[in-house]
Design an enzyme around this catalytic site. Structure first.
Site, short mmCIF file in Angstrom:
data_model
loop_
_atom_site.label_atom_id
_atom_site.label_comp_id
_atom_site.label_asym_id
_atom_site.label_seq_id
_atom_site.Cartn_x
_atom_site.Cartn_y
_atom_site.Cartn_z
N PHE A 11 0.83 -1.38 0.01
CA PHE A 11 -0.16 0.01 0.11
C PHE A 11 0.94 1.33 -0.03
O PHE A 11 0.89 2.06 -1.10
CB PHE A 11 -1.04 -0.01 1.28
CG PHE A 11 -1.52 1.17 1.44
CD1 PHE A 11 -2.03 1.85 0.52
CD2 PHE A 11 -1.93 1.59 2.84
CE1 PHE A 11 -2.76 3.15 0.91
CE2 PHE A 11 -2.32 2.57 3.27
CZ PHE A 11 -2.91 3.59 2.17
N ILE A 12 1.64 1.34 1.14
CA ILE A 12 2.53 2.67 1.29
C ILE A 12 3.63 2.59 0.15
O ILE A 12 3.89 3.58 -0.70
CB ILE A 12 3.00 2.94 2.52
CG1 ILE A 12 1.95 3.02 3.69
CG2 ILE A 12 3.99 4.07 2.54
CD1 ILE A 12 2.31 3.19 4.95
N ILE A 50 12.30 -10.67 3.69
CA ILE A 50 13.04 -9.39 4.31
C ILE A 50 14.22 -9.94 5.03
O ILE A 50 14.97 -8.92 5.62
CB ILE A 50 11.89 -8.73 4.92
CG1 ILE A 50 12.31 -7.20 5.08
CG2 ILE A 50 11.44 -9.38 6.20
CD1 ILE A 50 12.88 -6.66 3.81
N ALA A 70 9.00 -2.72 4.56
CA ALA A 70 8.47 -4.10 4.70
C ALA A 70 8.32 -4.35 6.18
O ALA A 70 9.10 -3.92 6.96
CB ALA A 70 9.42 -4.92 4.03
N TYR A 138 3.96 -4.54 18.61
CA TYR A 138 4.21 -3.81 17.47
C TYR A 138 4.93 -2.76 17.94
O TYR A 138 5.93 -2.50 17.05
CB TYR A 138 2.74 -3.42 16.83
CG TYR A 138 3.09 -2.40 15.58
CD1 TYR A 138 3.55 -3.00 14.60
CD2 TYR A 138 2.65 -1.27 15.66
CE1 TYR A 138 3.89 -2.11 13.32
CE2 TYR A 138 2.96 -0.30 14.39
CZ TYR A 138 3.50 -0.88 13.35
OH TYR A 138 3.77 -0.54 12.12
N VAL A 178 -8.99 0.33 8.41
CA VAL A 178 -10.27 0.83 8.92
C VAL A 178 -11.15 1.65 7.88
O VAL A 178 -12.27 1.39 7.71
CB VAL A 178 -9.92 1.78 10.09
CG1 VAL A 178 -9.22 3.20 9.93
CG2 VAL A 178 -11.53 2.30 10.71
N VAL A 179 -10.58 2.55 7.12
CA VAL A 179 -11.32 3.07 6.07
C VAL A 179 -11.83 2.23 4.79
O VAL A 179 -12.87 2.07 4.73
CB VAL A 179 -10.56 4.22 5.34
CG1 VAL A 179 -11.25 5.12 4.29
CG2 VAL A 179 -10.26 5.41 6.62
N ILE A 194 -17.23 -1.09 15.02
CA ILE A 194 -16.31 -0.16 15.94
C ILE A 194 -16.03 -0.94 16.99
O ILE A 194 -16.99 -1.51 17.88
CB ILE A 194 -17.26 1.31 16.18
CG1 ILE A 194 -17.51 2.07 14.79
CG2 ILE A 194 -16.08 2.22 17.13
CD1 ILE A 194 -18.09 3.26 15.36
N ARG A 259 -10.22 -3.71 20.83
CA ARG A 259 -9.04 -4.43 20.76
C ARG A 259 -7.90 -4.26 21.73
O ARG A 259 -7.78 -3.29 22.22
CB ARG A 259 -8.52 -4.17 19.34
CG ARG A 259 -9.49 -4.43 18.33
CD ARG A 259 -8.81 -4.20 17.01
NE ARG A 259 -8.51 -2.85 16.99
CZ ARG A 259 -7.89 -2.48 15.71
NH1 ARG A 259 -7.88 -3.12 14.57
NH2 ARG A 259 -7.44 -1.02 15.43
#
Length: 896
Positions: A11-12, A50, A70, A138, A178-179, A194, A259
């Protein structure tokens, strides 16, 4: 400048590649899967893990900078599988830095996250804010990467730039973000869910703005600096849901528990980036959401794929060839035929069994032989596959046999059909079509519809005009076989029902399945192969209130066996062949599948996680390896492991992936005609004498190069690795499979208890670590890798080099044989060096030895993270039995 972008297919990363090109740089991509947004040669692509420093070094050669993106970034994935997150995020960063050091790269730009501020007491934060100890895993992995960059700058002088990203959104986002998830649900009329009360604040940043910031991070002023790249608005999750609802249409908004480890949000300042890089986010959140919705709606039309030049001739008739070997070939053939008629009703389409066309003899050998092997001797499928697909000389013989028995009939059938284009869904038919085309004996375009992920010999051929793949990850393998430019990632040739969204609750209701409780589907494909009974039993252990659907396909024998075993179990429904797989996979929380192929992709479309189990033979094994490598499916080898992986899958069912349905259809490519370079016609002749010589050489090389003949010959030839020796002393040979960094501490623990061991190493320890082991009376033993057909040739040199590096000399030492892929050639060449292969008779993974201990046995311990503590437990068990642990080399007489 030349810039390597790790994760550049994502994506990015894909947007960063675009912005780098706009800035005049020459980006190249390193990723585990090909980019659907960029193609070589405009953007060179390097595929690899990677954590593979060598592969990174190859990709980085000649680059002045690296943009390292990555990562495992989805918080749900990190929470579910912290081990993989640590490997990718932390060790992957170390591998990138090491490759940069080796290649002399002048900058490493690192994509970090504003999550590093999540535990800070301040509500307003910037790059000077003192970071607190992270509570989320994370965050820990990303901070570790930042610290590695600083350490490499100090130790090796490699400049770095840390960019802490806000929450990105925009075109190409992964569906689970989310979007995109909210937009996808809104477009399909599903409620927006949500986590918590939705008050969590986010500093979103439009992905194109973010990519611009990354490109500016290459500026000289950014060397050894940290920048926040975040939006200027704090948007709550509830506001996102409301904005999407307002933009797309009236949908319900529901709430679920928060979460674990969710980021509460901070007011993150990006003023440093504005002052030093001239970067500010230019896209307001509302505008960015509107852009994303417009982009997403544009995908509702079919993805056009690469543009095709105008063709002078459009085929008026198309022949689709399949083979009656499971539904995995027949279903794509029917789907392709329907696609063609749907896109151009004027085209005449016919479907035929290409294997039957080539003759009764081939049908008996291939179809009936495969059926017998799958049912009665599945182990022989490995032999068959190694002979006819993995080994070049015998593969040529197989091709010669197909041509000898089937080419003339198939060529005549194609000509008599009057077809102006031919599509094959079966690899054996594809091989013959490609060879006829390459030899100039077939003058109509030929296409291959590939539904496997890997192991694509016979699926791909340089004589085939175009190959259609269902997974973009397959493209490098196809083009390595067929040549560049002959592959298109197209819409899957499957039932039309899979190409439309499917509500989970409605699917359960239509199948008369419970509305609550886990539902697990167990399938052995159209032929009902694999350990279906074991899979059902393992699935029953996942959820006491769950339901298991046992799908036996057209295998009545398997269906009867399942009915006899589970007929009295109300939670099991035994089914035969079904044409309602779309509903089954929409309703199911997980799928156990044994034979790879199209069903795995169909499950991905439905958001149904897959665990492969029960038939790891031949090409299925290669597909399983690829599923695991690309993160597309889990692999289980035992029923207990299957239960564990199913529990994880059920608890983390992903969102459906509608992107496959938006790909351009294979039919449209066929109707446009081939767009690749013309097939090169070559002369070919294989005489009987050459065939005989080729067969003899193939047999000898196959025996030396593959593990299957070794498995059959090791007993008669007495060529088995040593796992036990005869001794009157109460000694047990101890192998310790631990990371080099753990070895010294474990060696000290062994010494305190009067024990010694051989440490299994895949890479040499440091001189200090090796000195510690030797001074304490231990040794480090080299290992061999199995699996590659040519690796056995290097056995002597590999073993000698590794033994010298470990202080063992270059002759008369022990080495650890691989569990899988060990070959007769490796064994023989090792013996010529005086090296003795050993393999443990007992393996212990984080526990105490099982039964079977006796003097002279070789025991292997994998202490894992428990390190010395777990070793102490093993030694206590040995002492209780009166045994002493000793190194393996002296025990088996391999040291002089």
């Amino acid at each position: 400048m030349k810039v390597l972008v790790t994760g550049g297919s994502g994506f990015i990363g894909s947007h960063v590649v675009d912005r780098l090109r706009a800035h005049g740089h020459a980006p190249r991509i390193f990723d585990a899967r090909p980019s659907p947004w960029h193609a070589a040669p405009e953007v060179p692509f390097f595929q690899g893990s990677i954590t593979d420093t060598d592969a990174l070094e190859d990709a980085m050669a000649g680059c002045e900078a690296v943009v390292h993106l990555a990562a495992v970034a989805d918080v749900n994935h990190v929470h579910a599988d912290p081990g993989t997150a640590e490997t990718v995020n932390t060790r992957g960063t170390l591998a990138v830095l090491e490759a940069a050091r080796r290649t002399g790269a002048s900058r490493v730009v690192y994509g970090s996250t504003i999550w590093v501020y999540s535990d800070c007491p301040e509500t307003k934060v910037d790059e000077e804010t003192l970071l607190a100890t992270p509570s989320h895993f994370y965050t820990s992995t990303k901070l570790a990467g930042e610290l590695y960059l600083k350490a490499y700058a100090e130790l090796y002088g490699i400049p770095y730039t840390v960019l802490r990203f806000g929450i990105p959104y925009g075109p190409r986002a992964r569906p689970a973000a989310v979007v995109p998830a909210f937009v996808e649900k809104a477009l399909s009329g599903q409620p927006l869910t949500i986590a918590g009360d939705g008050s969590q604040g986010r500093r979103f940043v439009y992905v194109e703005d973010l990519a611009e910031g990354v490109a500016r991070g290459l500026a000289p002023v950014a060397a050894n600096r940290i920048y926040n790249l975040a939006g200027e608005e704090t948007v709550t999750i509830k506001q996102i849901a409301e904005a999407v609802r307002d933009a797309v249409g009236e949908v319900e908004i529901t709430h679920t528990p928060a979460r674990a480890g969710d980021f509460g949000g901070k007011e993150v300042s990006s003023e440093r980036a504005a002052a030093e890089l001239g970067w500010r986010p230019e896209t307001p959140f509302a505008e960015g959401v509107a852009r994303y919705v417009a982009w997403r709606r544009s995908l509702s039309a079919v993805d056009p794929g690469p543009p095709a030049p105008a063709k002078a001739h459009r085929p008026g008739s198309v022949l689709v060839l399949t083979a009656d070997i499971g539904e995995g070939h027949d279903l794509p053939a029917r789907a392709l035929a329907a696609e063609i008629v749907g896109e151009d009703p004027g085209v005449e389409v016919s479907v035929a069994d290409g294997l039957a066309v080539m003759g009764r003899a081939l049908t008996k050998v291939v179809r009936d032989g495969s059926w017998t092997i799958f049912r009665r001797a599945p182990w022989f499928f490995d032999v068959q596959y190694a002979l006819f697909a993995r080994f070049a000389p015998t593969r040529r013989l197989a091709r010669a046999g197909l041509m000898l028995f089937g080419a003339r009939r198939l060529r005549r059938f194609v000509r008599q059909s009057g077809a102006e284009a031919v599509i094959s869904t079966y690899p054996g038919v594809t091989e013959v079509l490609g060879e006829l085309r390459r030899r100039g004996k077939l003058d109509v375009p030929c296409y291959s519809a590939i539904t496997d992920l890997a192991g694509l010999r016979f699926w791909a051929h340089p004589g085939v005009d175009m190959h259609f793949v269902t997974h973009p990850e397959s493209i490098p393998e196809v083009e390595a076989i067929a040549g560049p430019g002959r592959t298109r990632w197209s819409r899957p040739p499957t039932s039309p029902g899979f190409l439309a969204p499917r509500d989970r609750a409605a699917a359960r209701a239509e199948l008369d399945l419970p509305a609550t409780g886990a539902i697990i589907a167990v399938s052995g494909g159209g032929w009902g192969m694999g350990d279906l009974g074991g899979a059902v039993q393992a699935a029953l252990a996942v959820d006491e209130g769950g339901t298991v659907l046992a799908l036996a396909g057209r295998n009545e024998e398997a269906r009867a066996a399942l009915q006899a075993r589970f007929g009295a179990e109300p939670r099991v429904r035994v089914l035969g062949f079904t044409d309602r797989m779309s509903e089954v996979l929409a309703a199911a929380d997980a799928l156990v599948h044994g034979t790879a192929g199209l069903t795995v992709l169909e499950a991905m479309i439905r958001g149904c996680p897959v665990v492969s189990y029960g038939m790891a033979r031949g090409h299925i094994r290669l597909n399983n390896d690829a599923y695991r490598r690309f993160g597309l499916a889990e692999i289980a080898r035992t029923p207990a492991e299957l239960t564990e992986k199913l529990r994880h899958a059920v608890a983390h069912r992903p969102e459906p992936d509608g992107s496959f349905a938006r790909r351009r259809s294979s039919a449209s490519f066929v109707l446009d005609g081939p767009t690749a370079r013309p097939v090169e016609v070559v002369a070919h002749r294989l005489t009987p004498a050459r065939s005989a010589a080729l067969a003899a050489v193939s047999a000898l090389l196959l025996a030396a190069a593959t593990d299957i003949p070794y498995g059959m010959l090791q007993g008669p030839l007495h060529a088995t690795p040593t796992s036990s020796v005869a001794t009157s002393l109460p000694e047990v040979g101890l192998l310790v499979d631990a990371a080099p960094g753990q070895a010294p501490a474990i060696a000290h623990t062994l010494s305190v208890h009067g024990a010694h061991a051989s440490f299994v190493v895949s890479r040499p320890p440091t001189p200090a670590q090796l000195h510690t082991l030797q001074s304490l009376g231990d040794e480090a033993l080299p290992t061999l890798r199995g699996g590659a057909l040519t690796r056995w040739v290097r056995t002597r040199a590999d073993l000698a080099n590794r033994a010298r590096a470990l202080g063992l000399g270059d002759r008369h030492f022990a080495y650890v044989a691989p569990d899988d892929g060990f070959t007769l050639g490796q064994y023989v060449l090792g013996r010529t060096l005086g090296a003795k292969a050993v393999r443990p008779a007992i393996e212990v993974d984080g526990g105490v030895p099982a039964k079977g201990l006796h003097p002279g046995v070789v025991l292997e311990v994998r202490p894992g993270r428990g390190g010395a503590g777990e070793i102490r437990r093993v030694l206590a068990t040995l002492r209780a039995g009166g045994y002493t642990a000793v190194p393996v080399g002296p025990l088996v007489g391999a040291r002089r």
